[in-house]
Design a protein around this motif. Structure first.
Motif, PDB file in Angstrom:
ATOM      1  N   UNK A 465       9.107  -6.326 -53.593  1.00 27.45           N
ATOM      2  CA  UNK A 465       8.756  -6.745 -52.234  1.00 27.45           C
ATOM      3  C   UNK A 465       7.457  -6.054 -51.829  1.00 27.45           C
ATOM      4  N   UNK A 466       6.504  -6.836 -51.309  1.00 28.12           N
ATOM      5  CA  UNK A 466       5.235  -6.257 -50.862  1.00 28.12           C
ATOM      6  C   UNK A 466       5.459  -5.506 -49.534  1.00 28.12           C
ATOM      7  N   UNK A 467       4.514  -4.675 -49.115  1.00 25.52           N
ATOM      8  CA  UNK A 467       4.704  -3.941 -47.853  1.00 25.52           C
ATOM      9  C   UNK A 467       4.869  -4.861 -46.642  1.00 25.52           C
ATOM     10  N   UNK A 468       4.386  -6.119 -46.737  1.00 25.11           N
ATOM     11  CA  UNK A 468       4.552  -7.042 -45.602  1.00 25.11           C
ATOM     12  C   UNK A 468       5.885  -7.789 -45.673  1.00 25.11           C
ATOM     13  N   UNK A 469       6.718  -7.464 -46.668  1.00 20.94           N
ATOM     14  CA  UNK A 469       8.075  -8.025 -46.705  1.00 20.94           C
ATOM     15  C   UNK A 469       8.219  -9.273 -47.562  1.00 20.94           C
ATOM     16  N   UNK A 470       7.157  -9.683 -48.266  1.00 21.58           N
ATOM     17  CA  UNK A 470       7.226 -10.927 -49.064  1.00 21.58           C
ATOM     18  C   UNK A 470       7.560 -10.612 -50.535  1.00 21.58           C
ATOM     19  N   UNK A 471       8.349 -11.497 -51.130  1.00 24.34           N
ATOM     20  CA  UNK A 471       8.849 -11.279 -52.494  1.00 24.34           C
ATOM     21  C   UNK A 471       7.760 -11.668 -53.492  1.00 24.34           C
ATOM     22  N   UNK A 472       7.282 -10.689 -54.261  1.00 24.39           N
ATOM     23  CA  UNK A 472       6.162 -10.906 -55.177  1.00 24.39           C
ATOM     24  C   UNK A 472       6.622 -11.129 -56.611  1.00 24.39           C
ATOM     25  N   UNK A 473       7.850 -10.748 -56.909  1.00 20.28           N
ATOM     26  CA  UNK A 473       8.364 -10.885 -58.280  1.00 20.28           C
ATOM     27  C   UNK A 473       9.883 -10.873 -58.203  1.00 20.28           C
ATOM     28  N   UNK A 474      10.519 -11.603 -59.125  1.00 17.16           N
ATOM     29  CA  UNK A 474      11.985 -11.603 -59.190  1.00 17.16           C
ATOM     30  C   UNK A 474      12.415 -11.522 -60.649  1.00 17.16           C
ATOM     31  N   UNK A 475      13.628 -11.096 -60.868  1.00 17.94           N
ATOM     32  CA  UNK A 475      14.244 -11.254 -62.182  1.00 17.94           C
ATOM     33  C   UNK A 475      15.634 -11.815 -61.957  1.00 17.94           C
ATOM     34  N   UNK A 476      15.939 -12.986 -62.548  1.00 16.56           N
ATOM     35  CA  UNK A 476      15.115 -13.718 -63.509  1.00 16.56           C
ATOM     36  C   UNK A 476      14.067 -14.598 -62.806  1.00 16.56           C
ATOM     37  N   UNK A 477      13.308 -15.300 -63.633  1.00 13.80           N
ATOM     38  CA  UNK A 477      12.418 -16.394 -63.222  1.00 13.80           C
ATOM     39  C   UNK A 477      11.270 -15.986 -62.310  1.00 13.80           C
ATOM     40  N   UNK A 478      10.760 -14.745 -62.494  1.00 12.00           N
ATOM     41  CA  UNK A 478       9.657 -14.329 -61.630  1.00 12.00           C
ATOM     42  C   UNK A 478       8.409 -13.933 -62.384  1.00 12.00           C
ATOM     43  N   UNK A 479       8.369 -14.177 -63.707  1.00 10.88           N
ATOM     44  CA  UNK A 479       7.204 -13.773 -64.494  1.00 10.88           C
ATOM     45  C   UNK A 479       7.333 -12.311 -64.907  1.00 10.88           C
TER      46      UNK A 479
END
Ligand SMILES: Cc1cc2nc3c(=O)[nH]c(=O)nc-3n(C[C@H](O)[C@H](O)[C@H](O)COP(=O)(O)OP(=O)(O)OC[C@H]3O[C@@H](n4cnc5c(N)ncnc54)[C@H](O)[C@@H]3O)c2cc1C
Length: 494
Positions: A465-479
């Motif tokens: 999660x970025x400091x502004x609260x947005x999801x930048x990567x996930x596992x699974x399926x997030x690169x």
């Protein structure tokens, strides 16, 4: 490069940005032309997403008393938030002056210098720095920094001085707003159409004070900058309702139109724009403060990381890439809402279609997302494998995670405005090389009351999660995790 950033304007957006920059480690100074806050009520609340953004910094709980608006509307068409997953309701009945007080106290506590009574009159920039010229209590002076952000409102001086084009759509409708005292008014917070094409609205602002809005059909938008007289407002109210409020008075009044404009670029070299300076529109959708505060929270951590040398300058370009489309959509929606709201009987068939759409689950979800801002999704750039539906969306601050037996809200994890890697117990994901910028938290997602509602998002095993609260990567399926960490947080520490 110096870590110094100049913010012009101590409105809600300038203050929010100053706090975010300071949390990110930048050295920030704010120049404000007014000697003291104006105290104007103006915006009367904010959207769900903006409440969440304040929550992420621990500020929502400090707002004091406010109420949540369980029902929303889009240009007067009701949207039933309870029918859709996620909490879309926003903060209601809170004068903008109170939000500004809260933010003012926050930045003061963080040690930010706000120089009041200093009006910016010129600026110049080169490859290395930007210099601002201001008229202050001791005369004309200058200050130099690495970057400057214009948060100086719709008529932004900074925007003009930086040569940033502002595309304008001219007004077609006009309204009066007034905070009226000494009159008992029936409450009508979503507004009521008047035969012949007018619209009136009244909201309780506290004991003995009501905000009214009046639109008269076929009356050209109010001209110029001048404040209307109470006689003009009361006359218009009488023509639209038949009732006289002439025996009352107003503590604040304004005449506004649905004219709107947007800066074509949010950045020109070392100068950036945020808030009304970047996008200016009628307050009919009550989104001005909200969108501006989110600009500030998108920009603050990125600019702080760049001036502190932790991230490459290219990170700053994602500010325009992410926030300009949000501003563009805001203007489109505000114009659409103003036409629905402020048109006569000829608009009724379209309003009826909109009401039907708002009654369908998918329609309600779409409109709720527009009104609340929780559907904003940014491109996270993780390549073709990055397909998880949570990517680019915000992580709800209400999601709960059990960490070492203690249940924590995800909002708490963002109080320090750092990145957070949240990974399930037993997984090996780590952000160790970025520990100076990214916290790693291991825990288990707790069930959420919205999990069974249609459209509810199932959270993955791990999220960045970025400091502004947005999801930048996930596992699974997030690169790739490492690629995401490099993209958003720069190279790892040696
Ligand atoms: C009448 C009215 C009613 C509104 N109602 C609502 C509403 O109901 N809901 C909603 O969400 N929004 C509403 N808005 C919009 C909302 O007020 C703005 O979106 C919000 O204030 C934008 O914040 P900002 O910090 O970008 O700009 P501003 O609040 O305009 O702050 C800009 C600051 O910069 C300072 N400044 C300007 N020029 C200079 C300079 N050259 N040097 C130094 N300082 C400078 C100004 O003094 C000011 O303090 C309303 C606006 C108006 C005018």
């Amino acid at each position: 490069m110096s870590q110094r950033v100049i913010v012009v304007g101590a409105g809600p957006v300038g203050l929010m940005l100053a706090g975010e920059l300071k949390l990110g480690g930048a050295d920030v100074i704010v120049y404000e032309k007014l000697a003291a806050p104006s105290g104007e009520s103006r915006g009367l609340g904010f959207t769900r997403r903006t409440a969440e953004v304040l929550d992420q910094r621990g500020l929502l709980e400090k707002l004091g008393e406010f109420r949540w608006g369980r029902q929303g509307h889009f240009g007067g068409v009701r949207v039933d938030f309870d029918r859709v997953a996620d909490r879309h309701y926003g903060v209601m009945g809170l004068a903008q002056s109170r939000t500004e007080e809260l933010l003012g106290a926050w930045v003061e506590g963080l040690g930010v210098t706000v120089r009041r009574g200093c009006q910016v009159v010129n600026l110049r920039q080169d490859e290395e720095s930007v210099t601002v010229v201001f008229e202050g209590p001791d005369g004309r002076d200058e200050d130099t920094a690495s970057y400057l952000v214009g948060c100086d409102g719709g008529k932004s001086t900074v925007r003009g001085l930086a040569g940033i084009e502002f595309s304008v759509q001219p007004a077609t409708r006009g309204i009066f707003l007034a905070d009226v005292v000494g009159v008992e008014l029936p409450m009508n917070p979503i507004g009521r159409h008047v035969d012949g094409g007018g619209m009136i609205l009244s909201v309780n602002l506290g004991p003995g004070v009501s905000r009214i809005v009046v639109h008269e059909p076929d009356v050209p938008p109010h001209h110029g900058e001048q404040e209307p007289t109470f006689q003009e407002v009361a006359d218009a109210w009488k023509r639209m309702t038949g009732d006289s409020i002439h025996h009352g008075d107003a503590t604040w009044m304004a005449a506004l139109t649905n004219a709107q404009g947007q800066a074509e670029q949010y950045r020109s070299g070392r100068v950036l724009l945020a808030g009304d300076a970047a996008h200016d529109h009628a307050p009919l959708a009550a989104q001005g403060v909200s969108t501006g505060l989110q600009d500030a929270v998108n920009l603050g951590w990125k600019l702080a990381a760049v001036v502190s040398g932790r991230a490459p300058e290219g990170l700053l370009d994602t500010y325009h890439a992410e926030r300009h489309p949000v501003g563009q959509r805001l203007l489109r929606d505000t114009l659409a809402a103003s036409l629905l709201y402020l048109s006569g009987a000829e608009m009724e068939p379209l309003r009826a279609v909109m009401r039907e759409l708002a009654g369908l689950p998918a329609g309600a979800r779409h409109l709720a997302g527009l009104v609340s801002g929780v559907d904003i999704r940014y491109e996270m750039g993780g390549g073709p494998q990055a397909v998880h539906p949570a990517l680019g969306l915000r992580l709800s601050p209400d999601r709960r995670i059990t960490v070492d037996g203690i249940v924590r809200r995800s909002a708490e994890l963002l109080h320090r405005a750092r990145g957070v890697l949240i990974a399930a117990e037993g997984t090996a994901y780590t952000a160790d090389g970025w520990a100076d910028r990214v916290d790693t938290v291991r825990g288990t997602w707790a069930a959420d009351e919205d999990d069974d509602k249609p459209g509810a998002l199932q959270l993955p095993d791990a999220v960045l999660v970025r400091p502004d609260g947005y999801v930048a990567w996930t596992s699974p399926d997030g690169g790739e995790l490492e690629a995401a960490l490099m993209r958003w947080f720069g190279t790892p520490a040696a």
